[in-house]
Design an enzyme around this catalytic site. Structure first.
Site, PDB file in Angstrom:
ATOM      1  N   GLU A  42      22.803  47.326   6.926  1.00  0.00           N
ATOM      2  CA  GLU A  42      23.236  46.019   7.546  1.00  0.00           C
ATOM      3  C   GLU A  42      25.522  46.806   7.842  1.00  0.00           C
ATOM      4  O   GLU A  42      25.998  45.844   7.912  1.00  0.00           O
ATOM      5  CB  GLU A  42      22.691  45.077   7.930  1.00  0.00           C
ATOM      6  CG  GLU A  42      22.073  44.648   9.021  1.00  0.00           C
ATOM      7  CD  GLU A  42      22.276  44.853  10.475  1.00  0.00           C
ATOM      8  OE1 GLU A  42      23.215  44.602  10.450  1.00  0.00           O
ATOM      9  OE2 GLU A  42      20.972  45.820  11.214  1.00  0.00           O
ATOM     10  N   CYS A 196      24.987  49.630  28.337  1.00  0.00           N
ATOM     11  CA  CYS A 196      26.370  48.913  28.506  1.00  0.00           C
ATOM     12  C   CYS A 196      27.236  48.759  27.496  1.00  0.00           C
ATOM     13  O   CYS A 196      28.210  48.344  26.962  1.00  0.00           O
ATOM     14  CB  CYS A 196      26.437  46.994  28.107  1.00  0.00           C
ATOM     15  SG  CYS A 196      26.913  46.183  29.261  1.00  0.00           S
ATOM     16  N   CYS A 203      25.781  50.716  34.838  1.00  0.00           N
ATOM     17  CA  CYS A 203      24.545  49.200  35.783  1.00  0.00           C
ATOM     18  C   CYS A 203      23.754  49.050  36.001  1.00  0.00           C
ATOM     19  O   CYS A 203      22.965  48.851  36.483  1.00  0.00           O
ATOM     20  CB  CYS A 203      25.891  48.317  36.446  1.00  0.00           C
ATOM     21  SG  CYS A 203      27.697  48.170  35.345  1.00  0.00           S
ATOM     22  N   CYS A 206      20.896  49.184  34.698  1.00  0.00           N
ATOM     23  CA  CYS A 206      20.264  47.871  33.385  1.00  0.00           C
ATOM     24  C   CYS A 206      19.770  47.004  33.842  1.00  0.00           C
ATOM     25  O   CYS A 206      19.653  46.621  34.785  1.00  0.00           O
ATOM     26  CB  CYS A 206      21.635  47.494  33.047  1.00  0.00           C
ATOM     27  SG  CYS A 206      22.455  45.833  32.352  1.00  0.00           S
ATOM     28  N   CYS A 212      23.945  39.741  35.727  1.00  0.00           N
ATOM     29  CA  CYS A 212      25.230  39.996  35.270  1.00  0.00           C
ATOM     30  C   CYS A 212      26.449  39.246  35.546  1.00  0.00           C
ATOM     31  O   CYS A 212      26.480  40.013  36.779  1.00  0.00           O
ATOM     32  CB  CYS A 212      24.738  41.094  34.277  1.00  0.00           C
ATOM     33  SG  CYS A 212      26.548  41.608  33.631  1.00  0.00           S
TER      34      CYS A 212
END
Length: 341
Positions: A42, A196, A203, A206, A212
DNA sequence: AATACGTGGTA
DNA sequence: TTACCAAGTAT
């Protein structure tokens, strides 16, 4: 008579289902997960793309596979493993966090949000990522992927930057599920990365397109265009690199600005005069190097010697053998120059 | 709130 | 070539 209630699909359910069949595979930090390894990954992934991080992550974990193995590492050793990755403060933060865990947390890597947040280099998003990925606890994150997914999902692209951040944190908190946080957190990042995308989002593929607000109507974010472009500040640096056939004289940079803690050729004019007397060969090169916030104009004088020598200097220095170059923390452009000699 | 902090990839 | 941007944090 029973009413059929149409319940709107939950974002998290759709993301989790999608992740289980379409998530990215082969990311090294998703194998044999430990909190320590999630922490390292991370930190490396802050503002840095997956593809760039992978080789650095593998090398770091090969050198220090567990938190315990990192306990005795020096700051220099950790920075060396960061050499070329950039944002070197992150490496110093890992060293300082390790020291804090050693001295204040009884050598045990924290398993709660507050202790994680107290460590240098760990902010709310990184703490949330460690809690959700390493411990499967319900904590939200807000990285660039999640910002983009949730920003489009709720269509908050027009807010000012700081307000937008605040709103998106609220949405992230609201949408983060109590259960299966591991799959959700990884999934929403994978979604942002593979579907995305910043440009030309897919899309049609998606899983959350049906709920959305921006699906199929993604408009470029215009909020950034009005920024006044400032000329980046130009910084001139004169280096002198003394070297033999197989060794380089490097100094640890102590400036609180860029490249702090890394090893560089001399920047001290006084020393340069002394150098020149004994040199048996002199070459000048100029290089430009762009950092995020400034343009570096580097002038490097290469001075050749038959043998290494000691010098009088207040700053820390060392002769580095060519074969040891990968064990020394150097900025990418400096390492490149040295490898060209 | 705005800026410092690296680098490599992409258009 | 220039400009933007990527698993953010600290100040």
């Amino acid at each position: 008579m029973s009413k059929i209630i149409q319940v709107k699909d939950r974002l998290s359910d759709l993301v989790i289902e999608w992740y289980r069949s379409h998530g990215r595979e082969g990311l090294p930090w998703r194998k044999n997960i430990t909190p320590y390894k999630i922490w390292i990954s991370e930190i490396m992934l802050q503002q840095t793309q997956v593809k760039t991080v992978i080789p650095y992550y593998l090398r770091f974990i090969k050198t220090y596979p567990t938190f315990n193995s990192l306990i005795l590492a020096s700051e220099d050793q950790i920075i060396a493993l960061w050499s070329g990755l950039g944002f070197y403060r992150r490496a110093k933060n890992i060293y300082n966090a390790k020291e804090q865990i050693k001295n204040s947390f009884n050598k045990k890597f924290p398993d709660n949000f507050d202790d994680l947040m107290s460590l240098p280099g760990i902010g709310e998003s990184t703490a949330g990522a460690i809690m959700s990925i390493a411990y499967n606890k319900s904590y939200p994150i807000l990285d660039a992927n999640v910002k983009r997914v949730l920003g489009r999902y709720s269509n908050v692209t027009k807010e000012s930057a700081s307000k937008k951040n605040k709103v998106l944190w609220e949405i992230s908190r609201k949408e983060t599920p109590v259960n299966n946080v591991f799959d959700y957190t990884q999934g929403v990042m994978d979604l942002g990365s593979t579907i995305c995308k910043p440009k030309d989002p897919l899309c049609a593929q998606c899983p959350i397109a049906s709920i959305c607000d921006s699906a199929f109507t993604i408009i470029a974010d215009s909020s950034k265009k009005e920024k006044i472009k400032k000329d980046k500040s130009q910084v001139n640096i004169n280096f002198t690199l003394a070297h033999t056939d197989n060794e380089y004289l490097l100094f640890k940079r102590n400036e609180k600005t860029f490249w702090e803690g890394l090893w560089l050729p001399s920047e001290q004019p006084k020393i340069h005069k002394i150098f020149k007397k004994k040199s048996c060969g002199e070459v000048h090169i100029n290089r430009k190097h762009k950092l995020t916030h400034l343009d570096l104009n580097m002038s490097i004088t290469l001075l050749r010697y038959n043998n290494s020598f000691d010098i009088n200097s207040n700053s820390e220095y060392r002769w580095v053998k060519k074969i040891d170059i990968n064990n020394v923390g150097m900025p990418a452009p400096i390492k490149k120059i040295i490898l060209e000699i």
